[in-house]
Structure formats: C-alpha cells, structure tokens
Design a protein around this motif. Sequence first.
Motif, short mmCIF file in Angstrom:
data_model
loop_
_atom_site.label_atom_id
_atom_site.label_comp_id
_atom_site.label_asym_id
_atom_site.label_seq_id
_atom_site.Cartn_x
_atom_site.Cartn_y
_atom_site.Cartn_z
N ILE A 1 0.77 -1.85 -0.08
CA ILE A 1 -0.11 -0.18 -0.37
C ILE A 1 1.17 1.40 0.23
CG2 ILE A 1 -0.38 0.40 2.50
CD1 ILE A 1 -3.17 0.97 1.55
N VAL A 2 2.05 1.62 0.50
CA VAL A 2 2.82 2.56 0.91
C VAL A 2 3.35 2.96 -0.46
CG1 VAL A 2 4.99 3.02 1.66
CG2 VAL A 2 3.19 1.91 3.01
N THR A 3 3.88 1.53 -1.31
CA THR A 3 4.62 1.73 -2.35
C THR A 3 3.18 2.36 -3.39
OG1 THR A 3 5.80 -0.72 -2.15
CG2 THR A 3 5.52 0.14 -4.38
N LEU A 4 2.02 2.31 -3.70
CA LEU A 4 1.09 2.19 -5.14
C LEU A 4 0.55 4.05 -4.26
CD1 LEU A 4 -1.76 -0.72 -4.32
CD2 LEU A 4 0.02 -0.23 -6.01
N HIS A 5 0.85 3.95 -2.91
CA HIS A 5 0.98 4.77 -2.98
C HIS A 5 1.79 6.40 -3.48
CE1 HIS A 5 -1.72 8.67 -1.57
NE2 HIS A 5 -1.19 9.48 -0.89
N LEU A 6 3.08 5.83 -2.48
CA LEU A 6 4.30 6.88 -2.41
C LEU A 6 5.12 6.34 -4.58
CD1 LEU A 6 5.74 6.65 0.70
CD2 LEU A 6 4.31 8.86 -0.27
N PHE A 7 5.07 5.14 -5.29
CA PHE A 7 5.85 4.93 -6.41
C PHE A 7 4.93 5.74 -7.49
CE2 PHE A 7 8.34 3.87 -9.45
CZ PHE A 7 7.66 2.88 -9.89
N ASN A 8 3.52 4.46 -7.24
CA ASN A 8 2.57 4.65 -8.27
C ASN A 8 1.66 5.60 -8.16
OD1 ASN A 8 2.78 1.75 -7.61
ND2 ASN A 8 2.91 1.21 -9.50
N GLU A 9 1.87 6.57 -7.35
CA GLU A 9 1.51 7.65 -7.18
C GLU A 9 -0.73 7.38 -7.26
OE1 GLU A 9 4.51 11.48 -8.32
OE2 GLU A 9 3.72 10.46 -9.83
N GLU B 1 -8.05 4.67 -6.03
CA GLU B 1 -7.22 4.83 -6.55
C GLU B 1 -7.46 3.20 -6.08
OE1 GLU B 1 -4.75 7.03 -8.73
OE2 GLU B 1 -6.11 6.87 -10.79
N ILE B 2 -6.23 2.99 -5.02
CA ILE B 2 -5.97 2.32 -4.04
C ILE B 2 -6.94 0.97 -3.36
CG2 ILE B 2 -4.95 1.40 -1.64
CD1 ILE B 2 -3.08 4.32 -2.41
N ALA B 3 -8.43 1.62 -3.26
CA ALA B 3 -9.17 1.20 -2.52
C ALA B 3 -9.51 -0.37 -3.89
CB ALA B 3 -9.84 1.83 -2.83
N LYS B 4 -9.36 0.36 -5.46
CA LYS B 4 -10.11 -0.32 -6.62
C LYS B 4 -9.04 -1.32 -7.21
CE LYS B 4 -13.08 3.50 -8.87
NZ LYS B 4 -13.37 4.06 -9.88
N VAL B 5 -7.77 -1.15 -6.22
CA VAL B 5 -6.86 -2.31 -6.73
C VAL B 5 -6.70 -3.42 -5.90
CG1 VAL B 5 -4.20 -2.80 -6.64
CG2 VAL B 5 -4.86 -0.47 -8.18
N ILE C 1 -10.50 -2.83 -1.17
CA ILE C 1 -11.66 -2.14 0.26
C ILE C 1 -11.84 -0.89 -0.25
CG2 ILE C 1 -9.43 -3.72 1.32
CD1 ILE C 1 -8.10 -0.93 1.50
N THR C 2 -12.94 -0.34 0.53
CA THR C 2 -12.98 1.64 0.07
C THR C 2 -11.62 2.02 0.74
OG1 THR C 2 -13.37 1.02 3.08
CG2 THR C 2 -15.06 0.43 2.29
N PRO C 3 -11.74 3.56 0.30
CA PRO C 3 -11.40 4.37 0.94
C PRO C 3 -10.93 4.64 1.58
CG PRO C 3 -13.15 4.86 -1.81
CD PRO C 3 -13.81 3.80 -0.74
N GLU C 4 -12.11 4.68 2.33
CA GLU C 4 -11.76 5.34 3.35
C GLU C 4 -10.45 4.01 4.23
OE1 GLU C 4 -11.94 8.19 5.06
OE2 GLU C 4 -11.79 7.18 6.59
N ALA C 5 -10.90 2.66 4.07
CA ALA C 5 -10.21 1.12 5.02
C ALA C 5 -8.48 1.37 4.15
CB ALA C 5 -10.35 0.18 3.66
#
Lengths: 181, 302
Positions: free
Chosen positions: A132-140, A145-149, A152-156
């Motif tokens: 999750i850290v890589t998806l946010h900080l590398f893949n931006e 979008e992370i939630a869809k990948v 899970i929900t965006p809040e989660a």
Amino acid sequence: MTEEEIIRLVLQGKQEKFSLLVERYQQKIFGLCYKILGNKQDGEDAAQEVFLKAYQKLASFNFNAKFSTWLYRVGVNTCYDLLRKGKDKAQEVEWDKLEVKEEGPEETFQRQEGLQEIEKAVRKLTPEQQIIVTLHLFNELTYEEIAKVLNITPEAAKMRYYRARISLQKELMTKGRKEGA
Amino acid sequence: MTCEQALEYLMRKMENDLNHLEENILTQHLAGCTHCAALAQELEEDQGELEKYFQAVPPIRADFTERVMAQIKKEEKRSFWGSPWLKAAGFLVTLGLITALALPMLPNKEPASPKNPISQIAKLEVAEQPVTPSEQSASQPEVVPKTVAQEKEPVSPPAIGQEQPEVPTVEKEEQAAQPIQIAQAPEVNSNRGMMMRTLVAKNVPTLAQQITALLPTDYVLAEERVDTGEDGQTKAINLAYTLEGENCLAISLAQENPEVGTGAIVQQLDNGLTLMVRSEKLSGEELEKIVDSLLTLPLTLR
C-alpha cells in the motif's frame, strides 16, 4: 490509440498490439515489483509475469474499469504471492548481501541516493503495508484508486496507509536514524 | 484531542487533507504535547526522504517488451497444442477423410428434386442470390418472417407448374447421415470473438433440417446459399444470426452432399455439422455461453 481500442484489437487476435500496453506500463509495474521484492532481477521477472498473466486474463477485463487499476491488481496479486513464497529467504539473505558483497549498480544507485536506511525500514513492514505504501508513494495512486486495486473502501485504504506510514516512522526512529544526522 | 487522534491528523496534514478547523485543533494539541510535536517534525522531515526513496527506481531493461511478447508467443503455442479447438479440428479432418474414402462406394443419386427443405427456412427473409435451376423450381415462398417452430407440420413450397413434392418429415426419413464439410466462413473485416463447435443432431440429416433442429430460427435474420454443387444440392448456408440482440456476422453451416429428402444416408449416427459463430461485440467466451443456452435437443456437443 486508446487503451480500450488496443485491448479490443488484442482480443480480436492482434496479439502484437499488446506490446503497446507493455510499453506504456512497464516502468510502473516494474517499479511496483522492484520496490516490493527488493531487487532488480526479481522485479523484472515479476513484472514479466504480471504482463503474461494480464494477457492471459485480458478477456476478463471489464471495460467499465480503468485498465491501469486492473493491471495494478494483477501486479499486486503477483507480488503478494511471490512475497509469501520467498519473503523469509529474502530477509535472511538480502541484508548480508548488501553489506558484504561487491557493490553492484543497484547498490550504488541506492547508496548514492542515501536511502539504504529507509530501504531497511521498508523491509520490516508487512507485505500488505509495503504494497500500500508503494502504490501510494511510487505509483502515486489516490486512495480511491488504491481501494479499487485492493478491493477495499477508500476509507480503509486511507487508514491502512496511515498505519503503514506510522509503522515506517517508528521503524526509522527505532533504528536511531536521526542520531548524528 | 488524544495523541492517537493527533497522529491521524498529522498523517492527513501531510496529504493536505485537513480543513481549517481540524488544523487549528491539531496546532493546539502540538503546542501542548512535546511528544507529538517531535513526531510531527520527524514525519515532515522523513516524508521527503520517503518520497525520494520510492521514486528511486532503476530503469527497466531495454528489451523488456520483446521478452514479454516472446513469452506470450511461447505460452500460446504451448496451450494451442493441447486445446479443445485443435482436437475438434482433428476430428473434423478425420471425418472428412472418411467421407472422401466412402464416397465412391455410394450409389448414384437422382438430381435434387424440386422439393427443397430449405423452403422451410425460406420462410425467413432471403438474401439476393442466384439460384440453380433445380432450386428455382421450388420457388421461394413469400418472405415473411416466421419461425419454423411455429409450424405444426411440414409445409410444401408453392410450385411453379411443378408437382408438389412431398416434404419429408424427420420421422419418415431414415436416411444415412451425410458427411460433413466445413464451409468457408465469409471474410469479415473484424470480429471480436469467435467460437467453433461440432454439433451432431441425430436423425436430422439434411442441412435445412439440422438448422431447424439445432438453432432456434427466431434468431435467424437472413439466409444465403454460398455453395451449391453441380447436382443442385446445397452445401453451405450462411445465416445472419442474432444472439440476444447482438448481430453475429454469420454462422456457416456446411454439409457435403446433403440429403434433400430421398436417397441413401451415408452416416446415420455421425451426421453433424460445424457451428461457427462470430460476433463483432461479444468475445468467444461470451458467445459460447450464449450458444450453449440456445442450442436445442436432441443434440450432442463435441
């Protein structure tokens, strides 16, 4: 040519068109795999497997979704499977290799960037946290979008990222990184 | 505000996700909590380093795309040789060879009689195609979309000064099944998906009767004869066929030397035909699911 057009052509049998998608996403998928698995060779092998799986599963792609989201999901699942298989081994071997072996281009790269301590702290995270850290900080990716990948929900997604980030910070502080800095 | 809440606010602050009120609350807490204040400073300093770390990715190897495509080709070859499609194709080739060997042993047949079971199908819209003399004699009825399923008994085509032939029913005929030949599907500019299946319908040896038996004719939009032999016997028919509202480009049904009502049946039990369906909108997998749900009994799928 849009991604949808490329995908439709591939599904019609024009296999060679898939290379356009590989070109477009190779660095992002490789970066994801590289950051999660920890070295360039594994990252490239995993990225290759991601694209092969994506090709094989392309008929299941839902055109209502973004291709990138779908591809990242394939990537995450691939990396997660590889991590579960070889994580322990990586933790036993990797740091020794970094300390004693002759520095290769990859290590030079990291060293020149002054990032080895952070690398070590990241490796202490759980696979889910690393992803999750890589998806946010590398893949931006955004939390939506992370939630869809991750399905899970965006809040989660947001809370998981926060917890991962805090764990990372504690790891950095525990290692006494700030001493003498 | 607790320190735990403050930590969450600090994370959100890094994402520029705090409104003015929340920012004020956080600021007040940090002013009174040295631990959280120190943590806030650490987070801010390390965030830059973290972002730098995550963006530090070496370039991927230059021939990566070529390697991926080569692996895809290799995997395709491996799956092809074991695919059901290849096995089905092998079966059809074998069947064609058996037919070719058996043909010289067949008695000579009468030229195709005017009666033409195709007329049953000709209830539907007919495409503009030249017909052979033998087929002209069984002139096409008025083109009115009508399903054969609605007919209670076989209908004779209107004659043009010709004796009305007796249209054989399925029950009357004990014909040997005809050998099977795959017709060339019409060339299409594009098709999204394709499925191919060998179908066997017992005791329905003629081409038209197989169409009737195997495919709900509600969905047939038009028929077009694409291959008519010298003896006037229809060898192939292209059907514009709609599946759940999506127009398939064509279904080609082919049969070599079809039985048109009289004569010997070569293979009574092995009679069948190849169903090939193409669609501009549906994938092969989707087509298979739809065709499966539409095919009627008695039927053996291979």
